[in-house]
Structure formats: structure tokens, C-alpha cells
Design a protein around this motif. Sequence first.
Motif, PDB file in Angstrom:
ATOM      1  N   ALA A 142      -0.055  13.100   2.737  1.00  0.00           N
ATOM      2  CA  ALA A 142       0.563  12.460   1.639  1.00  0.00           C
ATOM      3  C   ALA A 142      -0.716  11.848   0.631  1.00  0.00           C
ATOM      4  N   ILE A 143      -1.567  11.020   1.316  1.00  0.00           N
ATOM      5  CA  ILE A 143      -2.689  10.027   0.930  1.00  0.00           C
ATOM      6  C   ILE A 143      -3.691  11.264   0.057  1.00  0.00           C
ATOM      7  N   VAL A 144      -3.932  12.176   0.958  1.00  0.00           N
ATOM      8  CA  VAL A 144      -4.763  12.983   0.408  1.00  0.00           C
ATOM      9  C   VAL A 144      -4.366  14.042  -0.822  1.00  0.00           C
ATOM     10  N   ILE A 145      -3.227  14.222  -0.711  1.00  0.00           N
ATOM     11  CA  ILE A 145      -2.574  15.128  -1.774  1.00  0.00           C
ATOM     12  C   ILE A 145      -2.392  14.292  -3.105  1.00  0.00           C
ATOM     13  N   ALA A 146      -1.732  12.938  -2.778  1.00  0.00           N
ATOM     14  CA  ALA A 146      -1.685  12.118  -3.943  1.00  0.00           C
ATOM     15  C   ALA A 146      -3.074  11.514  -4.577  1.00  0.00           C
ATOM     16  N   GLY A 147      -4.121  11.548  -3.301  1.00  0.00           N
ATOM     17  CA  GLY A 147      -5.403  10.856  -3.957  1.00  0.00           C
ATOM     18  C   GLY A 147      -6.133  11.754  -4.494  1.00  0.00           C
ATOM     19  N   MET A 148      -5.879  13.294  -4.237  1.00  0.00           N
ATOM     20  CA  MET A 148      -6.886  14.122  -4.930  1.00  0.00           C
ATOM     21  C   MET A 148      -6.655  14.047  -6.597  1.00  0.00           C
ATOM     22  N   GLY A 149      -5.567  13.663  -6.923  1.00  0.00           N
ATOM     23  CA  GLY A 149      -5.251  13.459  -8.495  1.00  0.00           C
ATOM     24  C   GLY A 149      -5.899  12.487  -8.751  1.00  0.00           C
ATOM     25  N   PHE A 150      -6.054  11.345  -8.122  1.00  0.00           N
ATOM     26  CA  PHE A 150      -6.947  10.310  -8.581  1.00  0.00           C
ATOM     27  C   PHE A 150      -8.356  10.476  -8.386  1.00  0.00           C
ATOM     28  N   GLY A 177       1.172  -0.963   1.853  1.00  0.00           N
ATOM     29  CA  GLY A 177      -0.075  -1.363   0.770  1.00  0.00           C
ATOM     30  C   GLY A 177      -1.206  -0.763   1.148  1.00  0.00           C
ATOM     31  N   ALA A 178      -1.629  -0.465   2.345  1.00  0.00           N
ATOM     32  CA  ALA A 178      -2.880   0.116   2.707  1.00  0.00           C
ATOM     33  C   ALA A 178      -2.744   1.683   2.126  1.00  0.00           C
ATOM     34  N   PHE A 179      -1.737   2.086   2.474  1.00  0.00           N
ATOM     35  CA  PHE A 179      -1.690   3.715   1.890  1.00  0.00           C
ATOM     36  C   PHE A 179      -1.624   3.861   0.359  1.00  0.00           C
ATOM     37  N   ILE A 180      -0.923   2.914  -0.167  1.00  0.00           N
ATOM     38  CA  ILE A 180      -1.124   2.869  -1.743  1.00  0.00           C
ATOM     39  C   ILE A 180      -2.534   2.817  -2.072  1.00  0.00           C
ATOM     40  N   ALA A 181      -3.133   1.847  -1.444  1.00  0.00           N
ATOM     41  CA  ALA A 181      -4.545   1.425  -1.856  1.00  0.00           C
ATOM     42  C   ALA A 181      -5.516   2.763  -1.504  1.00  0.00           C
ATOM     43  N   ALA A 182      -4.989   3.127  -0.404  1.00  0.00           N
ATOM     44  CA  ALA A 182      -6.155   4.373   0.022  1.00  0.00           C
ATOM     45  C   ALA A 182      -5.853   5.602  -0.889  1.00  0.00           C
ATOM     46  N   VAL A 183      -4.837   5.630  -1.613  1.00  0.00           N
ATOM     47  CA  VAL A 183      -4.685   6.530  -2.880  1.00  0.00           C
ATOM     48  C   VAL A 183      -5.542   6.361  -3.911  1.00  0.00           C
ATOM     49  N   PHE A 184      -5.252   4.992  -4.322  1.00  0.00           N
ATOM     50  CA  PHE A 184      -6.199   4.531  -5.541  1.00  0.00           C
ATOM     51  C   PHE A 184      -7.776   4.477  -5.001  1.00  0.00           C
ATOM     52  N   ALA A 185      -7.860   4.164  -3.825  1.00  0.00           N
ATOM     53  CA  ALA A 185      -9.493   4.272  -3.375  1.00  0.00           C
ATOM     54  C   ALA A 185     -10.184   5.495  -3.680  1.00  0.00           C
ATOM     55  N   THR A 212     -18.758  -0.726  -6.138  1.00  0.00           N
ATOM     56  CA  THR A 212     -17.309  -0.190  -6.402  1.00  0.00           C
ATOM     57  C   THR A 212     -16.727   0.207  -5.183  1.00  0.00           C
ATOM     58  N   VAL A 213     -17.129   1.472  -4.292  1.00  0.00           N
ATOM     59  CA  VAL A 213     -16.646   1.978  -3.315  1.00  0.00           C
ATOM     60  C   VAL A 213     -16.142   1.075  -2.168  1.00  0.00           C
ATOM     61  N   PRO A 214     -17.107   0.125  -1.711  1.00  0.00           N
ATOM     62  CA  PRO A 214     -16.806  -0.607  -0.712  1.00  0.00           C
ATOM     63  C   PRO A 214     -15.407  -1.610  -1.073  1.00  0.00           C
ATOM     64  N   GLY A 215     -15.482  -2.312  -2.259  1.00  0.00           N
ATOM     65  CA  GLY A 215     -14.433  -2.823  -2.710  1.00  0.00           C
ATOM     66  C   GLY A 215     -13.109  -2.277  -2.665  1.00  0.00           C
ATOM     67  N   TYR A 216     -12.992  -1.012  -3.090  1.00  0.00           N
ATOM     68  CA  TYR A 216     -11.544  -0.181  -2.636  1.00  0.00           C
ATOM     69  C   TYR A 216     -11.273  -0.229  -1.277  1.00  0.00           C
ATOM     70  N   TRP A 217     -12.115  -0.006  -0.326  1.00  0.00           N
ATOM     71  CA  TRP A 217     -11.964   0.226   0.997  1.00  0.00           C
ATOM     72  C   TRP A 217     -11.509  -1.146   1.742  1.00  0.00           C
ATOM     73  N   PHE A 218     -12.130  -2.234   1.130  1.00  0.00           N
ATOM     74  CA  PHE A 218     -11.994  -3.781   1.604  1.00  0.00           C
ATOM     75  C   PHE A 218     -10.636  -3.947   1.456  1.00  0.00           C
ATOM     76  N   THR A 219      -9.894  -3.554   0.182  1.00  0.00           N
ATOM     77  CA  THR A 219      -8.467  -3.541  -0.066  1.00  0.00           C
ATOM     78  C   THR A 219      -7.634  -2.992   0.953  1.00  0.00           C
ATOM     79  N   VAL A 220      -8.212  -1.666   1.242  1.00  0.00           N
ATOM     80  CA  VAL A 220      -7.356  -0.894   2.151  1.00  0.00           C
ATOM     81  C   VAL A 220      -7.478  -1.568   3.577  1.00  0.00           C
ATOM     82  N   ALA A 221      -8.368  -2.077   3.814  1.00  0.00           N
ATOM     83  CA  ALA A 221      -8.381  -2.760   5.276  1.00  0.00           C
ATOM     84  C   ALA A 221      -7.703  -4.163   5.273  1.00  0.00           C
TER      85      ALA A 221
END
Length: 517
Positions: free
Chosen positions: A24-32, A162-170, A351-360
Amino acid sequence: MADQQLGVLKALDVAKTQLYHFTAIVIAGMGFFTDAYDLFCVSLVTKLLGRLYYFNPESAKPGSLPPHVAAAVNGVALCGTLAGQLFFGWLGDKLGRKKVYGITLIMMIVCSVASGLSFGNQAKGVMTTLCFFRFWLGFGIGGDYPLSATIMSEYANKKTRGAFIAAVFAMQGIGILAGGFVALAVSSIFDKQFPSPTYDQDRVLSTPPEADYIWRIIVMFGAIPAAMTFYWRMKMPETARYTALVAKDIKQATKDMSKVLQVELEVEERADDPKLNYGLFSKEFLRRHGLPLLGCTSTWFLLDIAFYSQNLFQKDIFSSIGWIPKAGTMNAIHEVFKIARAQTLIALCSTVPGYWFTVAFIDIMGRFAIQLMGFFFMTVFMFAIAFPYNHWIKPDNRIGFVIMYSLTFFFANFGPNATTFIVPAEIFPARLRSTCHGISAATGKAGAIVGAFGFLYAAQSQDATKTDAGYPPGIGVKNSLIMLGVINFIGMLFTFLVPEPKGKSLEELSGEAEVEK
């Protein structure tokens, strides 16, 4: 009142993290990924478009897009996104998440390709068709915001939602990076094949006619990842929360989730509570969700003013501190390369590290703490750049400037840029969830439009002789940055209206688990 949650939804809430979560993360994330790629790749090629279509052989400077054209090219996709967020957000609650999800993806694929095929070779024709297709591209991208967030939050378990939605956004960060890498690769290949002199050496030959393909390839590339996930998007079942709570088909929801979770779930019936069927414009909605909706919309609006004005105008900031050489000393292809290199470095380092810090950390620290901290540090670093601005632009101090600038980006993404996307997908009732997320996101995009257009004019020098061609004098970069710092501070205050969804089920948060004893 007693809390009574449907068994199928309880099963989703306590489910262990499994393969379907990552699918689900990959399918939703590819849109992002595509969203970020398409929205930001245009900032890599605007200078090239100026050289190609607004070339004036008499001028000592290479051609640049006139203000109204630059504003249209940068802003038209944002306007489309705003409209798409409202329309598809509402549609996602009416027709179901899955049906609408396919429509937005097809729009994104078709319009990505069409943006690169803009017609004619005259400035007017090319810019008009580019803007037309970028508006509809934005419209499709807009639909992806509420739908991706809602689908992911409705599929996720309580503990790591939270981590799953953040991963889509990341995936946005990865899309921005991909835009940079594609631009670097394409410009390098063209530079080898079609070497050309700098603008100062030869005004005409500095932009080889083949350079016209560069921006088209970069813009069209965004369609590829989206097309790759289309099949999987269509195979995904409708979310159980939509089927059970909105479509009222508990049997189908149980069947779908038994398949997904690979466990046998019992079907249970539940009487509908008419009290919970209030609409978006009812007093009951205002009483229960009015302040949280104000919190979500205001913080996203304020954040995006700062975030987009920084992001779309990185190249101007880099030029002013000398990271990108003077336009006359480069040919058209080198300029694309240098802008892409600077943007990719910033993306990689901050930019990229910031997103994954949120996921973590989001399910440890909670949404509220991360958002408050992010706004606080964005305010601090903005002021630290703005007040001694004249100190930072001296050649010896440039590295310090870039570090401070990167840190504001880091705390935007390990902060409100991620949390403003996550919280609206968690705190509203299922039948209004996609609509409310769309409203919050659209308010954010209104902020982005203010940031993008406002900054374009505000950052112009106060000295009329130093402004870009066609622009009136502004308040200067320094005062613009001070303004952005103040906006971040106000965002910090509005964060206190946003509730903390950490560790609670969606039904608990929205009040849908309440049943009269």
C-alpha cells in the motif's frame, strides 16, 4: 456512551505489520513520487525555456521568461492542484476511494506526457499548451493528496499508522531527487553530443536547437513511475472503513479484509446511529470538528507559504549567493546542469533526510510535538538567515548560508510539511475524511500560491535598477525572509488547535465508535 468498534476494523487496528502494508505504501507513494517530480521539475527548466523562447540577440543577458509567463508556468499547476484537492476529496467520499484513485492516476499520466508535447515552436503556442496541460496535471495531482492519505490511514494499524502515512508522503522527497537526477543525466548527455559556446562568446549558438528536447524529456519522464503502478492501483480492494462505515456493507468489508489480512474474520451486524450521520455544514460537525479543521487548514496554509516560496525559488537564492555562475558565462545546457546539481544537493542533504526522520519518530514523539518543533526551528533558522543577510552573501560565508538554508528545509520536512499531511487523514469521520483532507490540502495550496507569486514580486530588489526585467521593485530578499520567519512563528501558535492522534484508533478519534448504551 460505550465504545464499540466493528470487529473487522479492530482487526485492522491490531494487525501486525505485513507485506500488504508495504504494498500500500508503494502504490500510494508512487502517486506522490510523480506529484513531487512534476511540480518541482519545472523549476529546473524555467531558465532554459526563457533562453529558448524569449531570446533577444540585442540583449547582454540570455532570454528569460517575462514575469507573467514565469508566474503562469510555476503557478498554474498549483491552481490545478487546489481545484483537484477539493473536487476529488469530495468525490472520494461519495464514490469510494478506489474508483476515484484510478481516475487521478490516468490524468497524471496523460497530462505529464502532453506537457512535453506542447504545440508549435513559437513562444505563445508552447507556453499556452504547457500551461494548459500543467493545470490538468495539477488537477490530477490534487486528487492524489486526499486519496493517498485516506487510503493509507484506513489500511494502517493503530501502532504504526503515523509512520505509514509519513512514508507515503516521504516519496515526495524521492520524487524531487529523481527530478534532479533526470535533469543531470539528460543535460550531461546533450552536453556531450552538442557542445556549444557560452552566451558571452556567442549569443545565438549558446542555445543549440536540440536543447528544446531537454525540457520535454525531463517533463515527460514523470509519467513512467505513475504508469508502472496503475495495474496495482486497480487491484487494490476498497478500504474496509469506507465499505463498512460509509457504504454500510459490513459483509463485503469483512470479506475484503479477510483476504488482505489472510485471517478468517466473523461478519457482525451493527445498528446505525442516526446521531452520527451529521453533514459537513452541520452544527454537530462544527461542535466536534470545527477547531481541529481550523487547526489543520491554518497550519498547512502558513507552512506552504514558506515552503513553496523557498522551494520554487531555490535557483534565484543560489544565484544571489554565487552557487550558480552568472548566466552569461554558461551555455543553455550547462545552466540546466548547474541548477539541477544545486537543487539535488539540497534535496540529498536536507529535504530527503527530514522526511525519513518523521517516518522514524512520528509514532514515538507524536504529531503535535514534531509539528511544534518543526515550526519553531524554521522560525529560528529563517531569522538567522534574514537578519544578518548581508553577512551571508559575502563569498567567504556562503557555506554557512547553505547550511542554515538546508536546516530550514530539514525542519520543514521533519516537522509541519509531513504532519499537516498526516493529521487530517486521521481525525475526521470516514464519510467526511477525504473531503476534510481535501479542504486542508487545498488551503495549503492556496498558501503555496501566495508563497510562489508573492515571493516572486516581494524578493525583487528595492532599487529599481536592479530588479529582474519586467518586475516592479519589491521589498528585497532580506525583508522577504523576515516575513517568512514571522509566518512560521504564527504557524507555531496555530499548532495548538491540532489534536494528537498518536496511538488511538480512527473511530476513537472521529467519534464513530460511540454507541448509546
